[in-house]
Design an enzyme around this catalytic site. Structure first.
Site, short mmCIF file in Angstrom:
data_model
loop_
_atom_site.label_atom_id
_atom_site.label_comp_id
_atom_site.label_asym_id
_atom_site.label_seq_id
_atom_site.Cartn_x
_atom_site.Cartn_y
_atom_site.Cartn_z
N TYR A 1 -3.58 7.81 1.64
CA TYR A 1 -3.37 6.47 2.20
C TYR A 1 -1.95 6.32 2.76
CZ TYR A 1 -3.32 1.31 2.29
OH TYR A 1 -3.22 -0.01 2.66
N LYS B 1 -1.12 5.65 6.71
CA LYS B 1 -0.44 4.43 7.13
C LYS B 1 0.91 4.74 7.79
CE LYS B 1 -3.41 1.24 6.01
NZ LYS B 1 -4.12 0.52 7.08
#
Length: 302
Positions: free
Chosen positions: A155, A159
């Site tokens: 993640y 991002k």
């Protein structure tokens, strides 16, 4: 904020932050394509918007594949005749520490967040350039991508990459009058309740309790609706000069994240050998090492 005549796609907008973005855009007058991987969830979100007086249709697609991105753009054009705004919000979590993370855990998150942002943006930009009237790409990032977060290898990397997209695409699309910005939201959602320091506030909100001032200011933590105003602003003509930025929003706080830059430099004639680096390190570059992770303040004593 008047978005009348604008058409927007919001990926992953069946619930949570994505639904808040879609509702805000529709309330400002935009026609919205709502997206979710679950048909019932997508249809319910579109109905909620139309029942409130807005205009929305649901498009069921698993964001990541090129075919899904092209289907979303085609739905916007077929239903409403054009595309002006893309909000790339779709996401999943597969949190594990590095040594326990499987290939599937990694690939699933990268495919939805990073590849999905790429494929959807590419399809949207092709349409916007064809229209020749500019447009808006609003890419949803995360503090984890800015600072890192324990257990979120996949993640955090995705991002961080999304903010890299925003900086690169802002340059590539400037001549087409398409702005590209990353939004770094913090809000009470199913994703943030996995963070121990924030879970009590998520639980309290679900129980109908007001968010305390400490959470809204010091933690910049609030409801999904608190983050939605920034998306509507970036979609509007008022933000025509804003591009290539990473903008934070949450609770009562609006902020701007800096671009990575050198914080200190040291020089040696002829370059650096290992021993010279070791000798100079404590008083030069090593004196300004950067921290990692979100350093959340402690709540005030009761």
């Amino acid at each position: 904020m008047d978005l009348t005549g604008k058409v927007a796609i919001v990926t992953g907008s069946g619930r949570g932050l994505g639904l808040a973005y879609a509702r805000e855009l529709a309330a400002a007058g935009a026609k919205v394509v709502v997206n979710d991987v679950d048909a019932a969830t997508a249809e319910a979100a579109a109905k909620e918007i139309t029942d409130a007086g807005g205009t929305a249709v649901a498009e069921v697609a698993a964001v990541g594949r090129t075919e899904a991105a092209e289907a979303l753009v085609a739905r916007a054009v077929d239903e409403f005749g054009r595309l002006d705004v893309l909000v790339t919000n779709a996401g999943v979590l597969r949190d594990k520490v590095l040594w326990k993370m499987s290939d599937d855990d990694f690939d699933t998150v990268i495919d939805v967040h990073l590849r999905g942002t790429f494929t959807c943006a590419r399809a949207a930009v092709r349409r916007m350039r064809e229209q020749g009237e500019g447009g808006r790409l609003i890419l949803i990032g995360s503090p984890a991508g800015q600072r890192g977060n324990f257990g979120q290898t996949n993640y955090s990397a995705a991002k961080a990459g999304i903010v890299g997209f925003a900086r690169t695409w802002a340059m590539e699309l400037e001549r087409a009058n398409i702005t590209v910005n990353a939004v770094i939201p913090v809000a009470a959602t199913a994703m943030t309740e996995t963070i121990p320091a924030l879970k009590p506030y998520v639980d309290a909100l679900r129980a109908g309790e007001p968010m305390p001032p400490f959470a809204r200011t010091a933690l910049a933590f609030g409801t999904p609706e608190d983050a939605a105003g920034l998306v509507a602003f970036l979609a509007s003509d008022a933000a025509s000069g804003v591009t290539g930025q990473a903008i934070g929003i949450g609770g009562d706080r609006l902020s701007l994240w800096s671009h990575p830059q050198q914080v200190v430099a040291a020089y040696a004639d002829g370059g650096w050998r290992p021993g010279a680096i070791a000798e100079a390190w404590p008083t030069t570059v090593g004196a300004q090492l950067q921290t990692v992770g979100e350093n959340l303040p402690e709540p005030p004593a009761a």
